[in-house]
Design an enzyme around this catalytic site. Structure first.
Site, short mmCIF file in Angstrom:
data_model
loop_
_atom_site.label_atom_id
_atom_site.label_comp_id
_atom_site.label_asym_id
_atom_site.label_seq_id
_atom_site.Cartn_x
_atom_site.Cartn_y
_atom_site.Cartn_z
CD GLU A 1 2.15 -11.13 8.58
OE1 GLU A 1 1.57 -11.75 9.54
OE2 GLU A 1 3.24 -10.22 8.37
CG HIS B 1 1.50 -15.98 15.63
ND1 HIS B 1 1.14 -14.50 15.35
CD2 HIS B 1 0.22 -16.51 15.16
CE1 HIS B 1 0.24 -14.39 14.88
NE2 HIS B 1 -0.46 -15.40 14.91
CB ALA C 1 -0.64 -20.89 13.63
CG ASP D 1 15.71 -17.58 8.45
OD1 ASP D 1 15.71 -16.45 8.72
OD2 ASP D 1 16.15 -18.53 8.71
CB SER E 1 -8.92 -12.58 13.06
OG SER E 1 -7.81 -12.98 13.34
N PRO F 1 -1.73 -22.78 7.38
CG PRO F 1 -0.82 -23.06 9.47
CD PRO F 1 -0.59 -22.41 8.26
CG ASN F 2 -5.76 -24.94 11.05
OD1 ASN F 2 -5.76 -26.00 10.81
ND2 ASN F 2 -4.81 -24.64 11.97
#
Length: 147
Positions: free
Chosen positions: A99, A81, A78, A88, A103, A10-11
């Protein structure tokens, strides 16, 4: 030829305009174009997908093995988190993944310090801006070649 899927959460479609002091000025298209050139030079086929919807990212992970994907490079945004479902999905398909985060998530708000993916990832690279992706791709390519 090895095949790597790049997933963006997202974003990340807003890169270049979203909080450039944190995420930089390069767009997602710019970042993927650089990665594609790096992949091609390494003899790796690269495909990319971005979604703001958790289920669409999960569907991509589920389909990856059947689509001949050898490894995944993911910036879950996000969802790092919050998404046990994405965790899963990776456990279910048993594909290596790295991953990445633009930032340094450990130098930000405390809620960003935990990722549901990090402990099952082949590796985690954070804080180097677009270079995080390039380092992640290089690590995956080396891993695939070593197999």
């Amino acid at each position: 030829m090895a095949r790597v899927l790049v997933l963006n959460g997202p974003n990340l479609n807003l890169l270049g305009s979203r909080e450039p002091a944190i995420y930089g000025h390069a767009s997602l298209d710019d970042l993927i174009a650089r990665l594609a050139a790096t992949a091609a030079a390494a003899g790796v086929e690269l495909s990319a997908f971005q979604s703001n919807a958790e289920h669409e990212l999960i569907n991509q992970v589920h389909a990856a093995k059947g689509n001949g994907i050898d490894a995944i490079l993911i910036n879950p945004g996000a969802y790092s988190h919050s998404s046990i479902a994405l965790r899963d999905a990776f456990l279910a398909v048993e594909l290596p993944f790295v991953e990445v985060h633009l930032s340094n998530i450990y130098n930000r708000e405390p809620f960003r310090h935990h990722s549901y993916l990090s402990d099952i990832a082949a590796g985690v690279i954070v804080g180097f801006g677009p270079l995080s992706y390039e380092l992640g791709l290089e690590a995956l390519v080396r891993r695939l070649v070593a197999r």
